[in-house]
Design a protein around this motif. Structure first.
Motif, short mmCIF file in Angstrom:
data_model
loop_
_atom_site.label_atom_id
_atom_site.label_comp_id
_atom_site.label_asym_id
_atom_site.label_seq_id
_atom_site.Cartn_x
_atom_site.Cartn_y
_atom_site.Cartn_z
N UNK A 1 0.85 -1.19 0.00
CA UNK A 1 0.00 0.00 0.00
C UNK A 1 0.88 1.23 0.00
N UNK A 2 0.52 2.20 -0.81
CA UNK A 2 1.28 3.43 -0.90
C UNK A 2 0.35 4.61 -0.62
N UNK A 3 0.72 5.42 0.35
CA UNK A 3 -0.02 6.63 0.67
C UNK A 3 0.90 7.82 0.43
N UNK A 4 0.74 8.44 -0.71
CA UNK A 4 1.64 9.52 -1.09
C UNK A 4 1.40 10.78 -0.28
N UNK A 5 0.18 10.93 0.25
CA UNK A 5 -0.15 12.11 1.02
C UNK A 5 0.73 12.21 2.27
N UNK A 6 0.90 11.08 2.93
CA UNK A 6 1.72 11.06 4.16
C UNK A 6 3.05 10.37 3.93
N UNK A 7 3.36 10.06 2.69
CA UNK A 7 4.63 9.43 2.33
C UNK A 7 4.87 8.16 3.14
N UNK A 8 3.95 7.25 3.01
CA UNK A 8 3.99 6.03 3.80
C UNK A 8 3.76 4.83 2.89
N UNK A 9 4.52 3.80 3.17
CA UNK A 9 4.47 2.56 2.41
C UNK A 9 4.30 1.42 3.40
N UNK A 10 3.50 0.44 3.06
CA UNK A 10 3.39 -0.72 3.94
C UNK A 10 3.36 -2.01 3.14
N UNK A 11 3.83 -3.05 3.79
CA UNK A 11 3.81 -4.39 3.20
C UNK A 11 2.96 -5.27 4.10
N UNK A 12 1.95 -5.87 3.53
CA UNK A 12 1.10 -6.77 4.27
C UNK A 12 1.35 -8.19 3.79
N UNK A 13 1.59 -9.08 4.74
CA UNK A 13 1.80 -10.49 4.43
C UNK A 13 0.65 -11.27 5.05
N UNK A 14 -0.08 -11.97 4.22
CA UNK A 14 -1.22 -12.74 4.72
C UNK A 14 -0.77 -14.12 5.18
N UNK A 15 -1.42 -14.62 6.23
CA UNK A 15 -1.15 -15.97 6.73
C UNK A 15 0.35 -16.22 6.84
N UNK A 16 1.00 -15.44 7.69
CA UNK A 16 2.45 -15.48 7.81
C UNK A 16 2.94 -16.89 8.16
N UNK A 17 4.00 -17.28 7.49
CA UNK A 17 4.56 -18.62 7.65
C UNK A 17 5.97 -18.53 8.23
N UNK A 18 6.48 -19.61 8.80
CA UNK A 18 7.85 -19.58 9.35
C UNK A 18 8.89 -19.15 8.32
N UNK A 19 8.67 -19.51 7.07
CA UNK A 19 9.61 -19.12 6.01
C UNK A 19 9.61 -17.64 5.71
N UNK A 20 8.67 -16.92 6.28
CA UNK A 20 8.62 -15.47 6.08
C UNK A 20 9.56 -14.74 7.04
#
Lengths: 112, 114
Positions: B65-84
């Motif tokens: 997700x990119x929010x240019x207004x507040x200059x913020x970036x996020x990474x969402x990982x679904x169903x996190x696994x040990x390999x993550x």
């Protein structure tokens, strides 16, 4: 396709020596960039080469240099090594016209 | 200064939960952003990228997700696994024209708990 390869993987040098690291990009990629990774400074950009020309350069002293050959393989050289040059040196390649860079495993350099 | 920075240096999540890794950037001229995953002893591995003309992009189990207004970036990982479990870096491309120069954040260590 084979990924980015770097040689050697590990290297130990002493202060004042020089070192040459090698990088072979992904086949067909013409852009090669080099980065230094240290615990204190993180990942920092060194320089980028494209078609044997340095296209971009980071804020590193002139002791750090590089070159690219006609087959896109690249080398970087560090002269008069200092203890602070101990780091993981990463090479990344990118295809022409694209910005995504793909990294190799790195060369870990230890300066004693 | 103009640095790409991360809000949290470490993040622990339970296996199966979703993970959210955040990143702030300060260069409003940056138009391309990448998330990398780096496992111990390996080079950064490309996960997903996004251009500034988008605000969301999805991959396999990951969303940026990119929010240019507040200059913020996020990474969402679904169903996190040990390999993550790894260090995750955001990077912005500050180069002009055809040159490339990635500026990296400091990284977030993600630990997946069993």
């Amino acid at each position: 396709k084979a990924g980015v390869t770097q040689t050697p993987r590990y290297l130990i040098k002493t202060r004042g020596q020089q070192v040459t690291l090698s990088c072979s990009p992904i086949s067909g990629h013409r852009s090669v960039s080099w980065y230094q990774q240290t615990p204190g400074q993180g990942l920092q950009f060194l320089f980028e080469y494209f078609s044997e020309t340095q296209r971009n350069k980071g804020n590193f002293p002139g002791r750090f240099s590089g070159r690219q050959f006609s087959n896109s393989r690249s080398e970087m050289n560090v002269s008069t090594l200092e203890l602070g040059d101990s780091a993981l040196y990463l090479c990344a390649s990118a295809p022409s016209g694209q910005e995504t860079q793909y990294f190799g495993p790195g060369t870990r350099l230890l300066v004693l | 200064g103009e640095n790409v920075g991360l809000h949290l240096p470490t993040l622990s999540v339970q296996e199966g939960d979703n993970s959210i890794i955040n990143c702030a950037y300060s260069n409003s001229a940056s138009d391309y952003f990448i998330w990398y995953k780096q496992e111990s002893g390996k080079g950064p591995q490309f996960i997903i990228d996004i251009r500034s003309n988008m605000d969301k992009r999805q991959g396999q189990r990951v969303t940026v997700l990119l929010n240019k207004t507040v200059k913020h970036l996020s990474l969402q990982i679904a169903a996190t696994q040990p390999g993550d479990s790894a260090v995750y870096f955001c990077a912005e491309n500050r180069s002009s024209g055809s040159a490339r120069q990635l500026t990296f954040g400091s990284g977030t260590q993600l630990t997946v708990l069993p």
